[in-house]
Design a protein around this motif. Structure first.
Motif, PDB file in Angstrom:
ATOM      1  N   LEU A   9       0.947  -1.217  -0.042  1.00  0.00           N
ATOM      2  CA  LEU A   9       0.056   0.090  -0.082  1.00  0.00           C
ATOM      3  C   LEU A   9       0.739   1.455  -0.117  1.00  0.00           C
ATOM      4  O   LEU A   9       1.987   1.380   0.737  1.00  0.00           O
ATOM      5  CB  LEU A   9      -0.880   0.049   1.219  1.00  0.00           C
ATOM      6  N   CYS A  10       0.489   2.092  -0.658  1.00  0.00           N
ATOM      7  CA  CYS A  10       1.376   3.390  -0.934  1.00  0.00           C
ATOM      8  C   CYS A  10       0.281   4.627  -0.916  1.00  0.00           C
ATOM      9  O   CYS A  10      -1.017   4.738  -1.418  1.00  0.00           O
ATOM     10  CB  CYS A  10       2.088   3.642  -2.124  1.00  0.00           C
ATOM     11  N   ALA A  11       0.641   5.647   0.119  1.00  0.00           N
ATOM     12  CA  ALA A  11      -0.181   6.712   0.294  1.00  0.00           C
ATOM     13  C   ALA A  11       0.386   7.988   0.263  1.00  0.00           C
ATOM     14  O   ALA A  11       1.457   8.318   0.932  1.00  0.00           O
ATOM     15  CB  ALA A  11      -0.817   6.671   1.810  1.00  0.00           C
ATOM     16  N   PHE A  12       0.283   8.780  -1.039  1.00  0.00           N
ATOM     17  CA  PHE A  12       0.886   9.968  -1.216  1.00  0.00           C
ATOM     18  C   PHE A  12      -0.349  11.058  -0.670  1.00  0.00           C
ATOM     19  O   PHE A  12      -1.612  10.806  -0.814  1.00  0.00           O
ATOM     20  CB  PHE A  12       0.968  10.201  -2.798  1.00  0.00           C
TER      21      PHE A  12
ATOM     22  N   TYR B 191      -3.287  24.829   2.905  1.00  0.00           N
ATOM     23  CA  TYR B 191      -4.064  24.129   2.162  1.00  0.00           C
ATOM     24  C   TYR B 191      -4.290  22.658   2.838  1.00  0.00           C
ATOM     25  O   TYR B 191      -3.298  22.271   3.226  1.00  0.00           O
ATOM     26  CB  TYR B 191      -3.573  23.949   0.756  1.00  0.00           C
ATOM     27  N   GLU B 192      -5.645  22.201   2.640  1.00  0.00           N
ATOM     28  CA  GLU B 192      -5.624  20.967   3.381  1.00  0.00           C
ATOM     29  C   GLU B 192      -5.168  19.916   2.326  1.00  0.00           C
ATOM     30  O   GLU B 192      -5.186  20.056   1.395  1.00  0.00           O
ATOM     31  CB  GLU B 192      -7.160  20.495   3.414  1.00  0.00           C
ATOM     32  N   PRO B 193      -4.397  19.033   2.899  1.00  0.00           N
ATOM     33  CA  PRO B 193      -3.965  17.945   2.189  1.00  0.00           C
ATOM     34  C   PRO B 193      -4.810  16.970   1.463  1.00  0.00           C
ATOM     35  O   PRO B 193      -5.804  16.823   1.900  1.00  0.00           O
ATOM     36  CB  PRO B 193      -2.802  17.106   2.947  1.00  0.00           C
ATOM     37  N   ILE B 194      -4.506  16.412   0.417  1.00  0.00           N
ATOM     38  CA  ILE B 194      -5.313  15.413  -0.371  1.00  0.00           C
ATOM     39  C   ILE B 194      -4.815  14.134  -0.733  1.00  0.00           C
ATOM     40  O   ILE B 194      -3.417  14.240  -0.999  1.00  0.00           O
ATOM     41  CB  ILE B 194      -5.733  15.969  -1.860  1.00  0.00           C
ATOM     42  N   ALA B 195      -5.208  13.189  -0.142  1.00  0.00           N
ATOM     43  CA  ALA B 195      -4.479  11.594  -0.405  1.00  0.00           C
ATOM     44  C   ALA B 195      -4.972  11.144  -1.388  1.00  0.00           C
ATOM     45  O   ALA B 195      -6.090  11.160  -1.829  1.00  0.00           O
ATOM     46  CB  ALA B 195      -4.764  11.082   0.840  1.00  0.00           C
TER      47      ALA B 195
END
Length: 213
Positions: free
Chosen positions: A128-131, A139-143
């Motif tokens: 599993l990879c989460a960028f 700014y709110e991060p986007i995953a």
């Protein structure tokens, strides 16, 4: 107050390249190969804390911390190798492995990771990879989550990139380590997450106004 994620996708102008936070040369090599020229980026090693929790939330929080340090757009990554046989046991061992896989490899090696499953018939696993991308400190991060199914096998192939020698993706007879780089980069968990990153950038309409690039 952080700007909502949807506001980040409204034609934002970025005045500097995206900073990909890593000190891992092999990881950087794969990211460069997968992204190509699609997103202007540079790499930087930062000391970020080891966090506990779900991969997506860990990735987002690291993006917040990195964006504050860089004062600009950042891309951070967290990866894990998750053993299905251990899922549900006390302590959420799939998340434990996310945070200490480097320690496991250093202390017990690939054979030791195999031995964790010795008592189980189920050798299935997933990479599993989460960028997470943050356009800046406000700014709110986007995953973006990529996942590749496979199984744990005795180590095969070059021993120069983490747990690649013991992970064999479903539908293949080779481990990640045995695969040609071009082949791995078409099916890996990292590719799947970065493909979503590229789609987001294409759809969001970000504009880069960068001098000397």
């Amino acid at each position: 107050m952080a700007v909502a994620a949807r506001a980040a996708a409204s034609g934002l102008v970025l005045s500097q390249p995206v900073t990909f936070v890593t000190g891992n040369a092999k990881k950087l090599e794969e990211v460069r190969a997968i992204l190509g020229q699609s997103i202007p980026f540079q790499s930087l090693k930062l000391d970020l804390p080891e966090l506990q929790g779900e991969p997506e939330e860990i990735s987002k929080e690291k993006a917040r911390l990195a964006a504050a340090q860089v004062n600009g757009p950042v891309l951070v990554e967290d990866t894990c190798l998750c053993f299905n046989a251990l899922k549900g046991l006390p302590g959420r061992y799939d998340i434990l492995i996310l945070n200490v896989v480097k320690w496991f490899l250093q202390k017990i090696g690939h054979e030791g990771l195999n031995n964790l499953l010795m008592a189980y018939d189920d050798k299935s696993a997933y990479a599993l990879c989460a960028f997470s991308f943050a356009a800046g400190p406000d700014y709110e991060p986007i995953a973006f989550i990529g996942k590749t199914l496979g199984k744990i096998v005795p180590a095969r192939g070059p021993n120069d990139f983490g747990w690649d020698p013991i992970f064999q993706p479903d539908g293949f007879e080779q481990t990640y380590a045995e695969m040609a780089k071009e082949e791995k980069n078409k099916i890996s968990h990292r590719f799947k997450a970065l493909d979503m990153v590229k789609s987001h950038f294409a759809e969001a309409g970000y504009t880069f106004q960068i001098d000397n690039i």
